[in-house]
Design an enzyme around this catalytic site. Structure first.
Site, PDB file in Angstrom:
ATOM      1  N   HIS A  73      -3.831  -5.067  13.328  1.00  0.00           N
ATOM      2  CA  HIS A  73      -4.271  -3.849  14.445  1.00  0.00           C
ATOM      3  C   HIS A  73      -5.727  -3.992  14.226  1.00  0.00           C
ATOM      4  O   HIS A  73      -6.621  -3.736  15.419  1.00  0.00           O
ATOM      5  CB  HIS A  73      -3.690  -2.521  14.049  1.00  0.00           C
ATOM      6  CG  HIS A  73      -4.117  -1.373  14.617  1.00  0.00           C
ATOM      7  ND1 HIS A  73      -3.622  -0.510  15.436  1.00  0.00           N
ATOM      8  CD2 HIS A  73      -5.409  -0.850  14.579  1.00  0.00           C
ATOM      9  CE1 HIS A  73      -4.273   0.252  16.107  1.00  0.00           C
ATOM     10  NE2 HIS A  73      -5.335   0.323  15.602  1.00  0.00           N
ATOM     11  N   GLU A  74      -6.353  -3.836  13.337  1.00  0.00           N
ATOM     12  CA  GLU A  74      -7.935  -3.834  13.049  1.00  0.00           C
ATOM     13  C   GLU A  74      -8.332  -5.229  13.623  1.00  0.00           C
ATOM     14  O   GLU A  74      -9.713  -4.980  14.080  1.00  0.00           O
ATOM     15  CB  GLU A  74      -8.284  -3.464  11.624  1.00  0.00           C
ATOM     16  CG  GLU A  74      -7.641  -2.376  10.959  1.00  0.00           C
ATOM     17  CD  GLU A  74      -8.101  -1.021  11.703  1.00  0.00           C
ATOM     18  OE1 GLU A  74      -9.199  -1.071  12.464  1.00  0.00           O
ATOM     19  OE2 GLU A  74      -7.388  -0.131  11.947  1.00  0.00           O
ATOM     20  N   HIS A  77      -9.254  -4.655  17.209  1.00  0.00           N
ATOM     21  CA  HIS A  77     -10.568  -4.114  17.704  1.00  0.00           C
ATOM     22  C   HIS A  77     -11.568  -5.148  17.386  1.00  0.00           C
ATOM     23  O   HIS A  77     -12.558  -5.219  18.216  1.00  0.00           O
ATOM     24  CB  HIS A  77     -10.761  -2.903  16.551  1.00  0.00           C
ATOM     25  CG  HIS A  77      -9.867  -1.642  16.672  1.00  0.00           C
ATOM     26  ND1 HIS A  77      -9.940  -1.152  17.893  1.00  0.00           N
ATOM     27  CD2 HIS A  77      -9.088  -1.285  15.931  1.00  0.00           C
ATOM     28  CE1 HIS A  77      -8.947  -0.018  17.972  1.00  0.00           C
ATOM     29  NE2 HIS A  77      -8.353  -0.171  16.577  1.00  0.00           N
TER      30      HIS A  77
END
Length: 245
Positions: A73-74, A77
Site C-alpha cells: 500500500h505504501e 503511494h
C-alpha cells in the site's frame, strides 16, 4: 497513509527503489496481536479440526502477509510520488500500520490526488487478488482461509484510508479537491486538517463508548487510532505554521 511521524526506534530491513524500509519496535505488538487473534479465534472458528501448531504457524504467516500488504500500500503511494518528482525519505511499519514519509508536498492538486489515491487503489487490487485466490483455492483451506481473511482486511484498509480526514488518504484527496477548487494550498490544508480533527475526535468518542460498553479491546484500539490521527493533525498544523514563518 502518507506523511506521519518520524518515529525513533526503527530498524531498516530493506531498500526498494532506493527507499529505506523500516520496522518500528511497536510493530511487534500488533504482529503478536494479529497472530493471537487468528490462531486463537478466527482459524478455530473456521476449522476446529486444525491443531495448535497449524493454527499458530498459519497465523504468523498470515500476519506477515498482512503487513506485506500494508507495505505494498505504501509502495503504491511512493511509486506515484517518485514519478511526480517527489522524493520519499522512507517507509515505516509501526503500531498503526504504515507510513511513507514524503520529502515535500506535491506541487499541484493533480499530483496530490494521484499520490493519495494510489494507496487505496493498491489495497483494493490486493483485496481482489486475495479474494480470487481464496475462491480458486476452496479445496485447499490452508490457502483459501488466510487468503479470504487477507481480502477482507485489505478491503477494510482501503475503505478506512478513504475516510475524508487528514492525514488519511481520503483527507489528502479532500485537500486536492479543495486546492483545485480554491487555488489555495493553505486553505485546502486547513480544510483537510479540520476534517481530520473532527474524524479523530469522533473515533476517540465512539471508541471510548465502546470501551465502556461491551467491547473493551476494540474500543480502546479505536480511541488510540483517533488519538494518533489527532496528534498527526496537530503536528501538521505546526509544520504548516513553521513553513509560513
Amino acid at each position: 497513509m502518507t506523511g506521519g511521524p518520524r518515529a525513533a526506534g526503527r530498524l531498516t530491513i530493506a531498500r526498494i527503489w532506493g527507499i529505506p524500509i523500516s520496522v518500528h519496535a511497536s510493530w511487534l505488538l500488533v504482529f503478536a496481536l494479529v497472530v493471537a487473534s487468528l490462531a486463537g479465534g478466527y482459524f478455530p472458528a473456521q476449522h476446529p479440526e486444525w491443531g495448535a501448531p497449524t493454527r499458530w504457524v498459519l497465523g504468523a504467516l498470515t500476519s506477515l502477509a498482512f503487513f506485506a500488504s500494508v507495505l505494498v500500500h505504501e509502495l503504491g503511494h511512493s511509486r506515484v510520488a517518485l514519478r511526480n518528482g517527489i522524493p520519499i525519505r522512507g517507509i515505516t511499519l509501526f503500531v498503526f500500520g504504515g507510513v511513507a514519509q514524503i520529502g515535500r508536498e506535491p506541487g499541484s492538486p493533480g499530483a496530490e490526488f494521484r499520490i493519495a489515491i494510489a494507496g487505496p487503489l493498491t489495497s483494493l487490487a490486493l483485496a481482489a487478488l486475495c479474494g480470487g485466490v481464496g475462491a480458486v483455492g476452496g479445496n485447499a483451506p490452508l490457502v483459501s482461509v488466510p487468503a479470504l481473511w487477507l481480502a477482507r482486511i485489505n478491503l477494510a484498509v482501503a475503505l478506512f484510508n478513504l475516510l475524508p480526514g487528514f492525514p488519511l488518504d481520503g483527507g489528502r484527496v479532500l485537500r486536492a479537491a479543495v486546492w483545485a477548487w480554491t487555488g489555495s494550498f493553505d486553505r485546502a490544508n486547513r480544510a483537510a486538517a479540520a476534517a481530520g480533527e473532527v474524524l479523530a475526535l469522533a473515533l476517540i468518542g465512539v471508541g471510548t463508548l465502546r470501551a465502556l460498553g461491551t467491547d473493551l479491546v476494540g474500543g480502546i484500539w479505536m480511541a488510540l487510532i483517533g488519538w494518533f490521527l489527532h496528534s498527526a493533525v496537530v503536528a501538521g498544523r505546526a509544520e504548516a505554521a513553521l513553513r509560513d514563518l
